[in-house]
Design a protein around this motif. Structure first.
Motif, mmCIF file in Angstrom:
data_model
loop_
_atom_site.group_PDB
_atom_site.id
_atom_site.type_symbol
_atom_site.label_atom_id
_atom_site.label_comp_id
_atom_site.label_asym_id
_atom_site.label_seq_id
_atom_site.Cartn_x
_atom_site.Cartn_y
_atom_site.Cartn_z
ATOM 1 N N MET A 210 -13.810 137.840 44.879
ATOM 2 C CA MET A 210 -12.166 137.914 45.037
ATOM 3 C C MET A 210 -12.285 137.432 46.450
ATOM 4 S SD MET A 210 -11.182 141.447 42.885
ATOM 5 C CE MET A 210 -9.499 141.387 44.081
ATOM 6 N N ARG A 211 -13.077 138.023 47.293
ATOM 7 C CA ARG A 211 -13.206 137.915 48.735
ATOM 8 C C ARG A 211 -14.470 137.875 49.341
ATOM 9 N NH1 ARG A 211 -13.716 140.926 53.281
ATOM 10 N NH2 ARG A 211 -13.956 142.812 52.072
ATOM 11 N N ARG A 212 -15.004 136.834 50.465
ATOM 12 C CA ARG A 212 -16.191 136.924 50.693
ATOM 13 C C ARG A 212 -16.178 136.258 51.880
ATOM 14 N NH1 ARG A 212 -21.164 136.544 48.499
ATOM 15 N NH2 ARG A 212 -20.184 136.249 46.358
ATOM 16 N N PHE A 213 -16.734 137.117 53.064
ATOM 17 C CA PHE A 213 -16.782 136.831 54.439
ATOM 18 C C PHE A 213 -17.919 136.472 54.830
ATOM 19 C CE2 PHE A 213 -16.455 138.156 58.868
ATOM 20 C CZ PHE A 213 -15.817 137.177 59.472
ATOM 21 N N ASP A 214 -18.230 134.965 55.462
ATOM 22 C CA ASP A 214 -19.446 134.640 56.184
ATOM 23 C C ASP A 214 -19.264 134.880 57.561
ATOM 24 O OD1 ASP A 214 -21.553 133.234 57.118
ATOM 25 O OD2 ASP A 214 -21.570 131.942 55.414
ATOM 26 N N ARG A 215 -19.925 135.980 58.100
ATOM 27 C CA ARG A 215 -19.909 136.232 59.263
ATOM 28 C C ARG A 215 -20.210 135.300 60.428
ATOM 29 N NH1 ARG A 215 -18.418 141.582 60.325
ATOM 30 N NH2 ARG A 215 -18.476 142.729 58.382
ATOM 31 N N LEU A 220 -13.748 132.798 55.788
ATOM 32 C CA LEU A 220 -13.220 133.761 54.646
ATOM 33 C C LEU A 220 -12.889 132.985 53.376
ATOM 34 C CD1 LEU A 220 -12.444 136.850 53.636
ATOM 35 C CD2 LEU A 220 -10.098 136.222 54.811
ATOM 36 N N THR A 221 -13.534 133.455 52.372
ATOM 37 C CA THR A 221 -13.260 132.511 51.170
ATOM 38 C C THR A 221 -12.512 133.680 50.102
ATOM 39 O OG1 THR A 221 -15.420 131.228 51.479
ATOM 40 C CG2 THR A 221 -13.993 131.113 49.444
ATOM 41 N N LEU A 222 -11.518 133.015 49.619
ATOM 42 C CA LEU A 222 -10.659 133.904 48.831
ATOM 43 C C LEU A 222 -10.757 133.375 47.368
ATOM 44 C CD1 LEU A 222 -7.279 134.755 50.722
ATOM 45 C CD2 LEU A 222 -9.838 136.110 50.478
ATOM 46 N N GLY A 223 -10.693 134.058 46.199
ATOM 47 C CA GLY A 223 -10.600 133.654 44.762
ATOM 48 C C GLY A 223 -9.661 132.843 44.624
ATOM 49 N N ARG A 224 -9.669 131.855 43.824
ATOM 50 C CA ARG A 224 -8.469 131.027 43.487
ATOM 51 C C ARG A 224 -7.518 131.581 42.668
ATOM 52 N NH1 ARG A 224 -9.706 125.252 40.596
ATOM 53 N NH2 ARG A 224 -10.549 124.935 42.823
ATOM 54 N N ALA A 225 -8.043 132.614 41.558
ATOM 55 C CA ALA A 225 -7.143 133.291 40.735
ATOM 56 C C ALA A 225 -6.379 134.507 41.163
ATOM 57 C CB ALA A 225 -7.980 133.713 39.475
ATOM 58 N N LEU A 226 -6.683 134.869 42.449
ATOM 59 C CA LEU A 226 -6.100 135.991 43.061
ATOM 60 C C LEU A 226 -4.262 135.599 43.211
ATOM 61 C CD1 LEU A 226 -8.018 137.180 46.331
ATOM 62 C CD2 LEU A 226 -8.235 137.891 43.909
ATOM 63 N N MET A 387 7.155 158.859 37.506
ATOM 64 C CA MET A 387 7.133 157.406 36.760
ATOM 65 C C MET A 387 5.784 156.793 36.429
ATOM 66 S SD MET A 387 6.719 154.316 38.612
ATOM 67 C CE MET A 387 5.754 154.263 39.745
ATOM 68 N N ALA A 388 5.640 156.071 35.429
ATOM 69 C CA ALA A 388 4.279 155.442 35.367
ATOM 70 C C ALA A 388 4.564 154.109 35.017
ATOM 71 C CB ALA A 388 3.404 156.276 34.221
ATOM 72 N N LYS A 389 3.793 152.993 35.321
ATOM 73 C CA LYS A 389 3.922 151.719 34.746
ATOM 74 C C LYS A 389 2.599 151.259 34.408
ATOM 75 C CE LYS A 389 5.885 147.198 36.251
ATOM 76 N NZ LYS A 389 6.704 146.433 37.149
ATOM 77 N N GLY A 390 2.424 150.344 33.217
ATOM 78 C CA GLY A 390 1.166 149.796 32.866
ATOM 79 C C GLY A 390 0.996 148.514 33.538
ATOM 80 N N LEU A 391 -0.099 148.050 33.972
ATOM 81 C CA LEU A 391 -0.151 146.951 34.990
ATOM 82 C C LEU A 391 -1.244 146.038 34.031
ATOM 83 C CD1 LEU A 391 0.151 148.347 38.526
ATOM 84 C CD2 LEU A 391 2.117 147.071 37.244
ATOM 85 N N VAL A 392 -1.407 144.777 34.352
ATOM 86 C CA VAL A 392 -2.545 143.985 33.978
ATOM 87 C C VAL A 392 -2.658 143.120 35.367
ATOM 88 C CG1 VAL A 392 -3.115 141.993 32.561
ATOM 89 C CG2 VAL A 392 -1.773 144.003 31.751
ATOM 90 N N LYS A 393 -3.849 142.951 35.576
ATOM 91 C CA LYS A 393 -4.387 141.860 36.636
ATOM 92 C C LYS A 393 -5.129 140.795 36.140
ATOM 93 C CE LYS A 393 -4.860 144.844 40.956
ATOM 94 N NZ LYS A 393 -5.500 145.198 42.091
ATOM 95 N N PRO A 394 -4.540 139.556 36.150
ATOM 96 C CA PRO A 394 -5.365 138.555 35.273
ATOM 97 C C PRO A 394 -6.382 138.239 36.318
ATOM 98 C CG PRO A 394 -3.500 137.824 36.926
ATOM 99 C CD PRO A 394 -3.272 139.379 37.045
ATOM 100 N N SER A 395 -7.485 137.571 35.449
ATOM 101 C CA SER A 395 -9.021 137.286 35.760
ATOM 102 C C SER A 395 -8.778 135.679 36.017
ATOM 103 C CB SER A 395 -9.874 137.375 34.603
ATOM 104 O OG SER A 395 -9.554 136.537 33.442
ATOM 105 N N GLY A 396 -8.012 135.035 35.558
ATOM 106 C CA GLY A 396 -7.926 133.379 35.965
ATOM 107 C C GLY A 396 -8.780 132.605 34.792
ATOM 108 N N SER A 397 -9.301 133.299 33.977
ATOM 109 C CA SER A 397 -10.140 132.600 32.858
ATOM 110 C C SER A 397 -10.233 133.522 31.679
ATOM 111 C CB SER A 397 -11.295 132.614 33.149
ATOM 112 O OG SER A 397 -12.459 131.898 32.305
ATOM 113 N N TYR A 398 -9.980 132.799 30.600
ATOM 114 C CA TYR A 398 -9.915 133.064 29.316
ATOM 115 C C TYR A 398 -11.269 133.952 28.912
ATOM 116 C CZ TYR A 398 -10.218 133.672 24.062
ATOM 117 O OH TYR A 398 -10.289 134.278 22.533
ATOM 118 N N ALA A 399 -12.688 133.495 29.558
ATOM 119 C CA ALA A 399 -13.855 134.095 29.363
ATOM 120 C C ALA A 399 -13.944 135.382 30.102
ATOM 121 C CB ALA A 399 -14.708 133.095 30.016
ATOM 122 N N ARG A 400 -12.837 135.910 30.953
ATOM 123 C CA ARG A 400 -13.011 136.988 31.604
ATOM 124 C C ARG A 400 -11.877 137.792 31.268
ATOM 125 N NH1 ARG A 400 -14.078 136.341 38.028
ATOM 126 N NH2 ARG A 400 -14.521 138.529 37.708
#
Length: 475
Positions: A210-215, A220-226, A387-400
């Motif tokens: 999701m996030r990778r930092f090359d010091r 800083l590289t961010l995942g495309r599916a975010l 209060m409560a709410k159900g949430l879904v975080k998409p993966s960006g791919s059917y395979a995940r």
């Protein structure tokens, strides 16, 4: 409350006519309606608003009870002490003590003794929480020495009240300097480049982190599916790590943690805390939340954050002298595991094993994007609206597989008027509340049909000739 009872002023005379008039107008009340709520005459209220007379203790108590978030900010040191004492005395431990007037006199006549009492009660609460941690660990077969690093960090935030003053104020100062609401992705990326030489790219690999930092390369590289809100939070996290490096290191270095891994995890958690404080600056977020009666969806629109981020931030509004509503917050996964939790209320979460199955949050996991509400009562008789709410975080791919979970946010029923989700709940009716507990191992209720385990401190009785929903009775 008769006018004659109004003669006794606060220990330090408090003239607050302008504040009292502004409070009345903000709530859309005429003088007659305000006077009726306070139990005083209209003429007496007029004298208070014109600073002809000081606010007395009974009036201050009435204001604090009717407008708990607005009036406490106008209190002086004595008023603050009285408010703290009222909160402490609300503990069921003191249910059989004397009337409020006796308490007021004791605090006014012996302020040093009152301060020591408050410190003693706070220490007792912390000791009770630590004992509860130990009991749960023993019941779950997890010794204290065997706590995992993330469990240590989780408990550190809990015992810190989920508020870190130095980092929160530093993030708020930076947000004021940048002067943008909401704080956009482009602006954060620009500050990263301008101040720290960091470039931001999107990964072309759907399976990338999701996030990778090359010091070394300042990349800083961010995942495309975010989702956009997650991208902004990831950028704010990276900026916080660089901007508040010394403050984070100081807090993490002073923490009583056993391992280096735990200190590293705490540093990451503090950077996440700072990111939330940067995107939702304390004073601005608190003021907006109160104006919107803590409507999460509208807060998300105002600050450009996710539902979970807004809920979590509300649970951190514990700055001395400017506290928000004391909320509890938790996140529960599909298996019922509590993966995030904090409570500024008397309600505490199970640290090992699952939560009470009667909590509405479990039902919300199975119903994404729908808000459920509940009035609940714990064994000590305290009622909560949540209060409560159900949430879904998409993966960006059917395979995940996407991540599915639910978040819950709630407060004690005394604050129901400030919490929009309580509007349809009958908080006064005795039978309206769902009886809940912390966890089965700690719940003393003898008659719960949802019990999975007996309480760890009580014996059970088994009658081979009788079979009920639960196959034993709690002794």
């Amino acid at each position: 409350m008769a006018d004659a009872a109004e003669r006794r002023p606060l220990r330090a005379r408090l003239f607050a006519g302008g504040e009292l008039r502004g409070l009345r107008r903000r709530h859309g009340l005429g003088q007659a309606a305000m006077a009726e709520r306070l139990g005083i005459s209209v003429s007496y209220l007029s004298q208070l608003e014109n600073d002809d007379r000081p606010v007395t203790r009974p009036v201050a108590d009435a204001l604090a009870g009717i407008f708990p978030l607005d009036w406490t900010e106008q209190a002086d040191a004595a008023g603050t002490r009285q408010a703290a004492m009222r909160e402490a005395m609300a503990d069921p431990l003191f249910a059989d003590l004397g009337p409020p007037d006796a308490l007021h006199r004791a605090v006014e006549q012996q302020p040093d003794l009152a301060d020591r009492f408050l410190r003693l009660h706070a220490a007792w609460r912390r000791a009770e929480e630590r004992l509860q941690m130990a009991d749960e660990a023993i019941g779950a077969g997890t010794a204290r020495g065997g706590r995992l690093p993330w469990e240590e960090v989780r408990d550190w935030f809990h015992l810190a009240g989920n508020y870190v003053d130095s980092i929160d104020r530093a993030a708020e100062a930076l947000a004021q300097e940048l002067d943008a609401q909401p704080l956009g992705e482009g602006l954060i990326a620009h500050i990263l480049k301008q101040r720290h030489g960091v470039d931001v790219l999107s990964s072309g690999d759907e399976a990338a982190a999701m996030r990778r930092f090359d010091r070394a390369r300042g990349l800083l590289t961010l995942g495309r599916a975010l989702p956009p809100e997650t991208r902004r939070f990831a950028l704010a996290h990276q900026l916080a790590l660089l901007e508040f490096r010394d403050a984070i290191a100081a807090v993490a270095g002073a923490a009583d943690l056993r391992t280096g891994e735990a200190k590293t995890l705490l540093s990451v958690g503090l950077a996440n805390y700072a990111a939330g404080a940067l995107l939702m600056p304390y004073a601005r977020f608190r003021e907006t939340a109160r104006a919107l009666r803590h409507d999460i969806d509208r807060l998300c629109q105002r600050f450009g954050v996710s539902f979970e981020q807004a809920c979590h931030r509300l649970s951190t509004l514990q700055r001395p002298g400017a506290r928000g509503i004391p909320f509890f917050f938790c996140r529960v996964d599909m298996a019922g595991n509590i993966t995030k939790r904090h409570s500024a209320t008397r309600l505490q979460f199970a640290r090992f094993g699952g939560a009470c199955p009667l909590w509405i949050v479990h039902e919300a996991v199975a119903i994404p994007d729908r808000i459920l509400v509940q009035l609940a009562e714990t064994p000590d008789g305290v009622r909560y609206v949540q209060m409560a709410k159900g949430l879904v975080k998409p993966s960006g791919s059917y395979a995940r597989s996407p991540r599915r979970y639910a978040v819950a946010l709630g407060c004690e029923a005394d604050h129901a008027a400030e919490f929009i989700y309580a509007d349809g709940l009958d908080t006064a009716r005795a039978a309206a509340a769902t009886p809940i507990g912390i966890s089965c191992r700690l719940c003393p209720r003898p008659d719960c049909d949802q019990r999975a385990f007996p309480p760890s401190d009580r014996a059970i009785q088994v009658d081979p000739d009788v079979r009920d929903v639960v196959p034993y009775r709690v002794g």
